[in-house]
Design a protein around this motif. Structure first.
Motif, mmCIF file in Angstrom:
data_model
loop_
_atom_site.group_PDB
_atom_site.id
_atom_site.type_symbol
_atom_site.label_atom_id
_atom_site.label_comp_id
_atom_site.label_asym_id
_atom_site.label_seq_id
_atom_site.Cartn_x
_atom_site.Cartn_y
_atom_site.Cartn_z
ATOM 1 N N LEU A 10 12.478 -20.801 2.420
ATOM 2 C CA LEU A 10 13.613 -21.432 3.077
ATOM 3 C C LEU A 10 14.795 -20.482 3.218
ATOM 4 O O LEU A 10 15.451 -20.445 4.255
ATOM 5 C CB LEU A 10 14.028 -22.683 2.292
ATOM 6 N N THR A 11 15.062 -19.694 2.194
ATOM 7 C CA THR A 11 16.207 -18.785 2.238
ATOM 8 C C THR A 11 16.084 -17.795 3.390
ATOM 9 O O THR A 11 17.049 -17.545 4.110
ATOM 10 C CB THR A 11 16.344 -18.021 0.911
ATOM 11 N N ALA A 12 14.906 -17.243 3.580
ATOM 12 C CA ALA A 12 14.686 -16.294 4.679
ATOM 13 C C ALA A 12 14.879 -16.970 6.029
ATOM 14 O O ALA A 12 15.457 -16.374 6.951
ATOM 15 C CB ALA A 12 13.284 -15.691 4.584
ATOM 16 N N ALA A 13 14.438 -18.210 6.168
ATOM 17 C CA ALA A 13 14.594 -18.936 7.426
ATOM 18 C C ALA A 13 16.059 -19.223 7.721
ATOM 19 O O ALA A 13 16.519 -19.080 8.856
ATOM 20 C CB ALA A 13 13.793 -20.231 7.388
ATOM 21 N N VAL A 14 16.804 -19.622 6.707
ATOM 22 C CA VAL A 14 18.231 -19.901 6.886
ATOM 23 C C VAL A 14 18.982 -18.621 7.239
ATOM 24 O O VAL A 14 19.849 -18.617 8.119
ATOM 25 C CB VAL A 14 18.824 -20.570 5.624
ATOM 26 N N GLU A 15 18.658 -17.533 6.582
ATOM 27 C CA GLU A 15 19.285 -16.241 6.887
ATOM 28 C C GLU A 15 18.997 -15.831 8.326
ATOM 29 O O GLU A 15 19.888 -15.376 9.048
ATOM 30 C CB GLU A 15 18.780 -15.170 5.920
ATOM 31 N N ALA A 16 17.765 -15.987 8.760
ATOM 32 C CA ALA A 16 17.398 -15.638 10.132
ATOM 33 C C ALA A 16 18.144 -16.522 11.126
ATOM 34 O O ALA A 16 18.678 -16.033 12.123
ATOM 35 C CB ALA A 16 15.888 -15.773 10.327
ATOM 36 N N LEU A 17 18.202 -17.823 10.865
ATOM 37 C CA LEU A 17 18.898 -18.743 11.761
ATOM 38 C C LEU A 17 20.380 -18.408 11.855
ATOM 39 O O LEU A 17 20.946 -18.392 12.947
ATOM 40 C CB LEU A 17 18.720 -20.186 11.297
ATOM 41 N N ASP A 18 21.012 -18.130 10.743
ATOM 42 C CA ASP A 18 22.428 -17.782 10.741
ATOM 43 C C ASP A 18 22.677 -16.541 11.593
ATOM 44 O O ASP A 18 23.585 -16.521 12.428
ATOM 45 C CB ASP A 18 22.904 -17.542 9.309
ATOM 46 N N ALA A 19 21.861 -15.524 11.409
ATOM 47 C CA ALA A 19 22.017 -14.288 12.181
ATOM 48 C C ALA A 19 21.772 -14.527 13.670
ATOM 49 O O ALA A 19 22.501 -13.994 14.516
ATOM 50 C CB ALA A 19 21.060 -13.222 11.651
ATOM 51 N N MET A 20 20.768 -15.326 13.999
ATOM 52 C CA MET A 20 20.458 -15.601 15.404
ATOM 53 C C MET A 20 21.598 -16.351 16.090
ATOM 54 O O MET A 20 21.978 -16.025 17.214
ATOM 55 C CB MET A 20 19.154 -16.402 15.524
ATOM 56 N N ALA A 21 22.151 -17.351 15.391
ATOM 57 C CA ALA A 21 23.229 -18.150 15.977
ATOM 58 C C ALA A 21 24.491 -17.322 16.189
ATOM 59 O O ALA A 21 25.236 -17.556 17.138
ATOM 60 C CB ALA A 21 23.519 -19.350 15.082
ATOM 61 N N LYS A 22 24.724 -16.357 15.316
ATOM 62 C CA LYS A 22 25.901 -15.496 15.439
ATOM 63 C C LYS A 22 25.712 -14.406 16.491
ATOM 64 O O LYS A 22 26.687 -13.917 17.052
ATOM 65 C CB LYS A 22 26.227 -14.849 14.097
ATOM 66 N N ALA A 23 24.471 -14.029 16.753
ATOM 67 C CA ALA A 23 24.185 -12.890 17.634
ATOM 68 C C ALA A 23 24.149 -13.245 19.109
ATOM 69 O O ALA A 23 24.404 -12.394 19.956
ATOM 70 C CB ALA A 23 22.855 -12.250 17.240
ATOM 71 N N ALA A 24 23.810 -14.478 19.434
ATOM 72 C CA ALA A 24 23.613 -14.830 20.847
ATOM 73 C C ALA A 24 23.929 -16.303 21.065
ATOM 74 O O ALA A 24 23.996 -17.090 20.123
ATOM 75 C CB ALA A 24 22.172 -14.530 21.264
ATOM 76 N N ASN A 25 24.078 -16.663 22.314
ATOM 77 C CA ASN A 25 24.366 -18.036 22.689
ATOM 78 C C ASN A 25 23.056 -18.836 22.716
ATOM 79 O O ASN A 25 22.442 -19.022 23.761
ATOM 80 C CB ASN A 25 25.056 -18.087 24.053
ATOM 81 N N VAL A 26 22.627 -19.274 21.536
ATOM 82 C CA VAL A 26 21.398 -20.045 21.393
ATOM 83 C C VAL A 26 21.697 -21.316 20.601
ATOM 84 O O VAL A 26 22.696 -21.384 19.881
ATOM 85 C CB VAL A 26 20.276 -19.243 20.693
ATOM 86 N N GLN A 27 20.822 -22.306 20.739
ATOM 87 C CA GLN A 27 20.974 -23.560 20.020
ATOM 88 C C GLN A 27 19.717 -23.823 19.193
ATOM 89 O O GLN A 27 18.610 -23.547 19.649
ATOM 90 C CB GLN A 27 21.168 -24.739 20.992
ATOM 91 N N LEU A 28 19.923 -24.385 18.023
ATOM 92 C CA LEU A 28 18.809 -24.783 17.177
ATOM 93 C C LEU A 28 18.150 -26.006 17.796
ATOM 94 O O LEU A 28 18.809 -27.002 18.087
ATOM 95 C CB LEU A 28 19.298 -25.118 15.767
ATOM 96 N N THR A 29 16.843 -25.924 18.028
ATOM 97 C CA THR A 29 16.075 -27.042 18.552
ATOM 98 C C THR A 29 15.368 -27.785 17.423
ATOM 99 O O THR A 29 15.335 -28.996 17.384
ATOM 100 C CB THR A 29 15.027 -26.550 19.567
ATOM 101 N N SER A 30 14.815 -27.009 16.487
ATOM 102 C CA SER A 30 14.050 -27.628 15.415
ATOM 103 C C SER A 30 13.982 -26.691 14.210
ATOM 104 O O SER A 30 13.946 -25.472 14.361
ATOM 105 C CB SER A 30 12.637 -27.945 15.904
ATOM 106 N N PHE A 31 13.970 -27.294 13.033
ATOM 107 C CA PHE A 31 13.846 -26.561 11.777
ATOM 108 C C PHE A 31 12.796 -27.315 10.985
ATOM 109 O O PHE A 31 13.062 -28.404 10.486
ATOM 110 C CB PHE A 31 15.204 -26.575 11.059
ATOM 111 N N LYS A 32 11.582 -26.766 10.923
ATOM 112 C CA LYS A 32 10.460 -27.509 10.335
ATOM 113 C C LYS A 32 9.952 -26.832 9.069
ATOM 114 O O LYS A 32 9.675 -25.635 9.065
ATOM 115 C CB LYS A 32 9.314 -27.607 11.336
ATOM 116 N N LYS A 33 9.810 -27.634 8.021
ATOM 117 C CA LYS A 33 9.160 -27.178 6.795
ATOM 118 C C LYS A 33 7.700 -27.579 6.931
ATOM 119 O O LYS A 33 7.363 -28.764 6.860
ATOM 120 C CB LYS A 33 9.810 -27.813 5.584
#
Length: 82
Positions: free
Chosen positions: A7-30
């Motif tokens: 989970l930590t790696a996924a959250v880190e990746a999502l945070d970086a992606m959201a800060k880097a480009a104009n993208v929106q989270l569609t889904s976060f699945k465990k």
């Protein structure tokens, strides 16, 4: 989309992606067994850039990158699966 083990790696990746480009989270699945899939959307260039940044950011956490993929203009039926 990016799939990681942890989970930590996924959250880190999502945070970086959201800060880097104009993208929106569609889904976060465990998914299970520690697998987490993060699905984002936006224009193809922004998503491609964000995925690359997310791949690099996740490495810093020590998590395991399972897979990443960009699907340009996905078919509308694909949304039902994801």
């Amino acid at each position: 989309m990016i799939e990681t083990r942890g989970l930590t790696a996924a959250v880190e990746a999502l945070d970086a992606m959201a800060k880097a480009a104009n993208v929106q989270l569609t889904s976060f699945k465990k998914v299970g067994s520690g697998l987490v899939t993060v699905i984002i959307e936006g224009d193809v260039a922004a998503v491609s850039s964000a995925i690359e940044v997310g791949r690099q950011a996740h490495i810093q956490t020590g998590g395991e990158l399972i897979s990443s993929n960009v699907i340009p203009r996905p078919h509308s039926e694909l949304a039902k699966i994801l």
